[in-house]
Design a protein around this motif. Sequence first.
Motif, PDB file in Angstrom:
ATOM      1  N   HIS A  16     -11.922  29.271 -32.309  1.00 51.17           N
ATOM      2  CA  HIS A  16     -12.016  27.995 -31.592  1.00 51.17           C
ATOM      3  C   HIS A  16     -10.622  27.464 -31.265  1.00 51.17           C
ATOM      4  N   ALA A  17     -10.513  26.721 -30.162  1.00 52.73           N
ATOM      5  CA  ALA A  17      -9.249  26.093 -29.776  1.00 52.73           C
ATOM      6  C   ALA A  17      -9.524  24.675 -29.307  1.00 52.73           C
ATOM      7  N   GLU A  18      -8.574  23.779 -29.562  1.00 51.33           N
ATOM      8  CA  GLU A  18      -8.755  22.372 -29.221  1.00 51.33           C
ATOM      9  C   GLU A  18      -7.393  21.752 -28.931  1.00 51.33           C
ATOM     10  N   LYS A  19      -7.336  20.894 -27.921  1.00 49.21           N
ATOM     11  CA  LYS A  19      -6.069  20.267 -27.552  1.00 49.21           C
ATOM     12  C   LYS A  19      -6.323  18.916 -26.894  1.00 49.21           C
ATOM     13  N   THR A  20      -5.483  17.923 -27.207  1.00 45.61           N
ATOM     14  CA  THR A  20      -5.515  16.607 -26.569  1.00 45.61           C
ATOM     15  C   THR A  20      -4.098  16.289 -26.108  1.00 45.61           C
ATOM     16  N   GLU A  61      -9.530  19.110 -24.441  1.00 47.05           N
ATOM     17  CA  GLU A  61     -10.327  20.319 -24.252  1.00 47.05           C
ATOM     18  C   GLU A  61     -10.657  20.926 -25.608  1.00 47.05           C
ATOM     19  N   SER A  62     -11.870  21.432 -25.712  1.00 47.90           N
ATOM     20  CA  SER A  62     -12.314  22.105 -26.925  1.00 47.90           C
ATOM     21  C   SER A  62     -13.251  23.228 -26.497  1.00 47.90           C
ATOM     22  N   LYS A  88     -12.713  16.460 -21.583  1.00 48.16           N
ATOM     23  CA  LYS A  88     -12.874  15.012 -21.518  1.00 48.16           C
ATOM     24  C   LYS A  88     -11.627  14.401 -20.904  1.00 48.16           C
ATOM     25  N   MET A  89     -11.810  13.300 -20.177  1.00 48.30           N
ATOM     26  CA  MET A  89     -10.698  12.638 -19.508  1.00 48.30           C
ATOM     27  C   MET A  89     -10.826  11.124 -19.636  1.00 48.30           C
ATOM     28  N   ALA A  90      -9.721  10.472 -19.942  1.00 48.40           N
ATOM     29  CA  ALA A  90      -9.631   9.019 -19.864  1.00 48.40           C
ATOM     30  C   ALA A  90      -8.725   8.723 -18.681  1.00 48.40           C
TER      31      ALA A  90
END
Length: 409
Positions: free
Chosen positions: A342-346, A356-357, A368-370
Amino acid sequence: MNIVERAKSILLSPRSTWEVIDTEQTDTASLYTGYLMILAAIPAVCGFIGMSIIGMGMFGVSMRVPFLAGLANMVVSYVLSLVGVYILAVIIDFLAPRFGGVGNRLQALKVAVYASTSAMLGGVFALLPMLAMLSVLTGLYSIYLLYAGLPILMKSAREKSVGYTALVIVAAIVLGLIVGAINALFMPRGVGPWASGDTPNVSVRTPGGEVTIDGGGIAAMQRKMEEAARSMEKASAQKDPAAMAAATRDATAAAASMLGGGKALGAQTLKAALPEQLGGLARTGFEVQDGAALGLPTSQASADYGSGERTVHVEIMDLGGLGAMAAAAFGMAQGEKEDQHHAEKTWQEGGRTLHESYAKDGSSAERKMALKNGVLISISADNMDIAALRSVASQLDIAALERLQRPAN
């Protein structure tokens, strides 16, 4: 007033500190902007980080509350906690004469605000959901603070303090149930008199941006909160649940407006941003929600797209002016982690916060986007890798959503 020293003194030396608070010259605006609004952010933000970023797990099973749902819950819980303290002050003031005390709305608000110190600080345990039960202990100490403060500030008979405290706690429990119900209704399936003078804006800088509390709207909130309090008292006396619900809605809207929570974009406007087809997949259903009926500046539109096992879910949410707070909290989670599965980044890019995950085997992915105007977008997919999901996300008119202007109050 030094907030750290005041919190320390009320926890360690409650009786002597209540004596100081009793004679202290202050006003409602100062109690909120200088103390309560800072402490109330602790359980709200820590709860979001604990449930939506860290997550909870047991017996090999882990779970996280979806980002957008977590952000919405954080903002709504924060606003409702501010409303709840004011309503509790109204109850304390109303009951005072019945226990040999003297009714005084500002003194009652002091009690409600400072007695909540322990419970608010206990919100830090929400960072680790497995420790959340420890917040019960801090809540119990807040009951003691309430018991110690009532006879000093409200001048109630000391021999009646137990009964006075018990009745206030019962009212607080009922109030908590109502607030919880409002929060649950909002959540998507799976947020005393003020000083008459000018109050400066309160800004809080975070790694995700700056949140500004509009001091210029405090006078207007004063009138709205006072009107809502009078309506609540009248509705309670008449046992009119519809009127009580309307007054609660008005109080919620007043607190939201103080935090910059102007009207949200129309839910139908958000729905219009969801195309009939996305990434070659047909839209199979949609859902639209609007929080205006609850006095909350919120709107949401979501849609499902799919063909066989390959599915995409898109959700667009607007929290009105409160979106800045949600975006800032989102930005606080910047970082990345990765393992063999798994990979995840903010991160932040062009004024937006992105997250992204994804599973490396291509079984699931989410983006996801703000946006700069506070609109939140979530896109998740099953049986799709992250590259394909990015391509799907690029087909949404993100720039058009970011250009949308919220209606004036």
